[in-house]
Design a protein around this motif. Structure first.
Motif, mmCIF file in Angstrom:
data_model
loop_
_atom_site.group_PDB
_atom_site.id
_atom_site.type_symbol
_atom_site.label_atom_id
_atom_site.label_comp_id
_atom_site.label_asym_id
_atom_site.label_seq_id
_atom_site.Cartn_x
_atom_site.Cartn_y
_atom_site.Cartn_z
ATOM 1 N N ARG A 99 9.423 0.184 7.222
ATOM 2 C CA ARG A 99 9.706 -0.037 8.641
ATOM 3 C C ARG A 99 10.201 -1.460 8.811
ATOM 4 N NH1 ARG A 99 4.451 -1.774 11.954
ATOM 5 N NH2 ARG A 99 5.931 -3.414 12.483
ATOM 6 N N ASN A 100 10.664 -1.768 9.992
ATOM 7 C CA ASN A 100 11.140 -3.130 10.211
ATOM 8 C C ASN A 100 9.988 -4.108 10.045
ATOM 9 O OD1 ASN A 100 9.945 -3.950 12.953
ATOM 10 N ND2 ASN A 100 10.839 -1.955 13.408
ATOM 11 N N ILE A 101 10.301 -5.243 9.475
ATOM 12 C CA ILE A 101 9.265 -6.221 9.178
ATOM 13 C C ILE A 101 9.302 -7.424 10.108
ATOM 14 C CG2 ILE A 101 9.145 -5.564 6.742
ATOM 15 C CD1 ILE A 101 10.698 -8.160 6.115
ATOM 16 N N PHE A 102 10.249 -7.444 11.039
ATOM 17 C CA PHE A 102 10.368 -8.645 11.877
ATOM 18 C C PHE A 102 9.129 -8.841 12.732
ATOM 19 C CE2 PHE A 102 11.995 -5.408 14.759
ATOM 20 C CZ PHE A 102 11.438 -5.765 15.973
ATOM 21 N N SER A 103 8.374 -7.735 12.951
ATOM 22 C CA SER A 103 7.166 -7.851 13.755
ATOM 23 C C SER A 103 5.892 -7.976 12.926
ATOM 24 C CB SER A 103 7.029 -6.634 14.676
ATOM 25 O OG SER A 103 6.933 -5.446 13.917
ATOM 26 N N ILE A 104 6.042 -7.939 11.610
ATOM 27 C CA ILE A 104 4.866 -8.103 10.744
ATOM 28 C C ILE A 104 4.681 -9.592 10.519
ATOM 29 C CG2 ILE A 104 3.799 -7.591 8.535
ATOM 30 C CD1 ILE A 104 5.449 -5.061 8.393
ATOM 31 N N TYR A 105 3.666 -10.144 11.155
ATOM 32 C CA TYR A 105 3.521 -11.602 11.183
ATOM 33 C C TYR A 105 3.414 -12.216 9.795
ATOM 34 C CZ TYR A 105 1.623 -16.243 11.922
ATOM 35 O OH TYR A 105 1.416 -17.603 11.881
ATOM 36 N N LEU A 106 2.620 -11.586 8.952
ATOM 37 C CA LEU A 106 2.339 -12.187 7.654
ATOM 38 C C LEU A 106 2.641 -11.213 6.535
ATOM 39 C CD1 LEU A 106 1.138 -14.715 6.247
ATOM 40 C CD2 LEU A 106 -1.065 -13.522 6.256
ATOM 41 N N GLN A 144 1.476 1.206 10.593
ATOM 42 C CA GLN A 144 1.438 1.432 9.160
ATOM 43 C C GLN A 144 2.751 1.003 8.524
ATOM 44 O OE1 GLN A 144 0.515 5.526 8.386
ATOM 45 N NE2 GLN A 144 -1.684 5.166 8.461
ATOM 46 N N VAL A 145 2.682 0.755 7.230
ATOM 47 C CA VAL A 145 3.881 0.415 6.472
ATOM 48 C C VAL A 145 3.647 0.772 5.015
ATOM 49 C CG1 VAL A 145 3.123 -1.957 6.045
ATOM 50 C CG2 VAL A 145 5.562 -1.394 5.987
ATOM 51 N N GLN A 146 4.682 1.293 4.378
ATOM 52 C CA GLN A 146 4.648 1.493 2.931
ATOM 53 C C GLN A 146 5.493 0.411 2.287
ATOM 54 O OE1 GLN A 146 5.159 4.596 4.914
ATOM 55 N NE2 GLN A 146 2.921 4.500 4.782
ATOM 56 N N LEU A 147 4.978 -0.119 1.195
ATOM 57 C CA LEU A 147 5.639 -1.215 0.504
ATOM 58 C C LEU A 147 5.930 -0.815 -0.939
ATOM 59 C CD1 LEU A 147 3.270 -4.038 1.799
ATOM 60 C CD2 LEU A 147 5.528 -3.459 2.688
ATOM 61 N N VAL A 148 7.144 -1.092 -1.395
ATOM 62 C CA VAL A 148 7.535 -0.738 -2.753
ATOM 63 C C VAL A 148 8.115 -1.968 -3.432
ATOM 64 C CG1 VAL A 148 8.970 0.723 -4.205
ATOM 65 C CG2 VAL A 148 7.985 1.649 -2.093
ATOM 66 N N GLU A 149 7.439 -2.391 -4.509
ATOM 67 C CA GLU A 149 7.905 -3.554 -5.261
ATOM 68 C C GLU A 149 8.866 -3.138 -6.370
ATOM 69 O OE1 GLU A 149 3.393 -4.294 -4.482
ATOM 70 O OE2 GLU A 149 4.705 -2.644 -5.073
ATOM 71 N N SER A 150 9.725 -4.058 -6.745
ATOM 72 C CA SER A 150 10.621 -3.859 -7.884
ATOM 73 C C SER A 150 10.999 -5.220 -8.430
ATOM 74 C CB SER A 150 11.863 -3.075 -7.472
ATOM 75 O OG SER A 150 12.601 -3.776 -6.489
ATOM 76 N N GLY A 151 11.587 -5.215 -9.631
ATOM 77 C CA GLY A 151 12.093 -6.459 -10.203
ATOM 78 C C GLY A 151 11.241 -7.055 -11.300
ATOM 79 N N GLY A 152 10.099 -6.462 -11.570
ATOM 80 C CA GLY A 152 9.274 -6.975 -12.650
ATOM 81 C C GLY A 152 9.894 -6.687 -14.005
ATOM 82 N N GLY A 153 9.296 -7.282 -15.041
ATOM 83 C CA GLY A 153 9.803 -7.038 -16.383
ATOM 84 C C GLY A 153 9.270 -8.043 -17.368
ATOM 85 N N GLY A 180 1.409 -6.682 3.372
ATOM 86 C CA GLY A 180 1.805 -6.884 4.757
ATOM 87 C C GLY A 180 0.576 -6.739 5.632
ATOM 88 N N THR A 181 0.342 -7.685 6.518
ATOM 89 C CA THR A 181 -0.838 -7.669 7.369
ATOM 90 C C THR A 181 -0.453 -7.254 8.775
ATOM 91 O OG1 THR A 181 -1.842 -9.432 6.060
ATOM 92 C CG2 THR A 181 -2.782 -9.004 8.224
ATOM 93 N N ILE A 182 -1.030 -6.140 9.230
ATOM 94 C CA ILE A 182 -0.769 -5.610 10.564
ATOM 95 C C ILE A 182 -2.112 -5.401 11.265
ATOM 96 C CG2 ILE A 182 0.239 -3.730 11.904
ATOM 97 C CD1 ILE A 182 2.088 -3.186 9.529
ATOM 98 N N ASP A 183 -2.283 -6.074 12.405
ATOM 99 C CA ASP A 183 -3.519 -5.951 13.178
ATOM 100 C C ASP A 183 -4.747 -6.183 12.311
ATOM 101 O OD1 ASP A 183 -2.064 -3.212 15.078
ATOM 102 O OD2 ASP A 183 -2.062 -5.374 15.471
ATOM 103 N N GLY A 184 -4.653 -7.145 11.409
ATOM 104 C CA GLY A 184 -5.794 -7.508 10.592
ATOM 105 C C GLY A 184 -6.010 -6.649 9.366
ATOM 106 N N TYR A 185 -5.197 -5.633 9.191
ATOM 107 C CA TYR A 185 -5.342 -4.753 8.025
ATOM 108 C C TYR A 185 -4.235 -5.086 7.033
ATOM 109 C CZ TYR A 185 -6.029 -0.591 5.201
ATOM 110 O OH TYR A 185 -6.286 0.262 4.161
ATOM 111 N N ILE A 186 -4.614 -5.188 5.756
ATOM 112 C CA ILE A 186 -3.657 -5.520 4.707
ATOM 113 C C ILE A 186 -3.177 -4.254 4.023
ATOM 114 C CG2 ILE A 186 -3.241 -6.790 2.588
ATOM 115 C CD1 ILE A 186 -5.416 -8.740 3.405
#
Length: 115
Positions: free
Chosen positions: A26-33, A1-10, A97-103
């Motif tokens: 979490r670390n993203i080096f192992s998240i392929y896509l 699992q991973v939580q993603l937080v965007e910023s920078g819009g406006g 972020g796609t992990i094991d086929g789940y987005i």
């Protein structure tokens, strides 16, 4: 699992620039896509750009030459540099972020391009 937080819009004028950030829980080096999508009012969500662990990138035709996606594995962050913005770029931008086929999705950040 991973939580993603965007910023920078406006709000930005046509021709301007913004840099969106996507911080992962979490670390993203192992998240392929990882990628950026956007959804304008009344339209379907569409892919904007994607990047693999090998830094292979892909872009929608509408943003090629204007947008750049990058990832900083040390900071667990993915970026979207957006230059030469146009009114048609107005949308809510989502990180994925796609992990094991789940987005996994972030909550989105609004980008509005208007004069």
């Amino acid at each position: 699992q991973v939580q993603l937080v965007e910023s920078g819009g406006g709000l930005v004028q046509p021709g301007g620039s913004l840099r969106l950030s996507c911080a992962a829980s979490r670390n993203i080096f192992s998240i392929y896509l990882m990628g950026w999508y956007r959804q304008a009012p009344g339209k379907q969500r569409e892919v904007v750009a994607s990047i693999t662990t090998g830094d292979r990138t892909n872009y929608a035709d509408s943003v090629k030459g204007r947008f750049t996606i990058s990832r900083d594995n040390a900071k667990n962050t993915v970026y979207l540099q957006m230059n030469s913005l146009k009114p048609e770029d107005t949308a809510v931008y989502y990180c994925s972020g796609t992990i094991d086929g789940y987005i996994y999705w972030g909550q989105g950040t609004q980008v509005t391009v208007t004069s």
